[in-house]
Design an enzyme around this catalytic site. Structure first.
Site, PDB file in Angstrom:
ATOM      1  CG  HIS A  16      -6.475  -0.093   0.466  1.00  0.00           C
ATOM      2  ND1 HIS A  16      -7.262   0.934   0.908  1.00  0.00           N
ATOM      3  CD2 HIS A  16      -6.843  -0.304  -0.828  1.00  0.00           C
ATOM      4  CE1 HIS A  16      -8.071   1.337  -0.066  1.00  0.00           C
ATOM      5  NE2 HIS A  16      -7.841   0.593  -1.125  1.00  0.00           N
ATOM      6  CG  ASP A 114      -8.128   1.676   4.163  1.00  0.00           C
ATOM      7  OD1 ASP A 114      -8.882   2.515   3.632  1.00  0.00           O
ATOM      8  OD2 ASP A 114      -7.218   1.089   3.563  1.00  0.00           O
TER       9      ASP A 114
END
Length: 140
Positions: A16, A114
């Site tokens: 990520h 995210d």
């Protein structure tokens, strides 16, 4: 209002953080100011790995917040990490936004987070800041 200023908030895991960092570096090259939020644990790892190569034009700023875990706790235990993040990160993000917006001409104009960190969207909404979400997973 000054230049666009994004608060970028990846989930604190390698798959990520790296895509968010690459996107942030490219946005900074386009003249967009970035405040990139890492956990304190990952912040040190990014600095050690990238050092001064991170940002040529001074628009990419690295900031860090606690992840809620103690030293020595396993950050690969995703359930525990996520639970702790949900407890500590909303307050930390709010504090960070208040600090930046209270002292910076380029107030945060958007939170890019995210998708797996819904708490970042909640904090942005409470602050009246627009959001954008990104899911950095590979399609392969």
């Amino acid at each position: 209002m000054g230049n666009p200023h994004l608060l970028v908030v990846p989930y604190p895991a390698q798959g990520h953080v790296i895509p968010f960092m690459e996107l942030s570096q490219n946005l900074a090259k386009q003249g967009i100011k970035i405040s990139f939020v890492n956990t304190e644990f990952n912040h040190k790892r990014v600095i050690d790995a990238l050092g001064k190569k991170l940002d040529e034009n001074g628009l990419l700023h690295l900031v860090s917040v606690p992840d809620g875990l103690e030293d020595g706790e396993d950050r690969n235990q995703i359930g525990n990490l996520t639970e702790r993040l949900c407890q500590v990160m909303p307050g930390q993000l709010k504090e960070l936004i208040d600090k930046v917006n209270g002292s910076d001409d380029d107030k945060i104009s958007c939170v890019l987070a995210d998708i797996s960190l819904g708490l970042a969207f909640d904090v942005a909404a409470e602050q009246g800041i627009p959001t954008a979400g990104l899911w950095p997973a590979s399609i392969s």
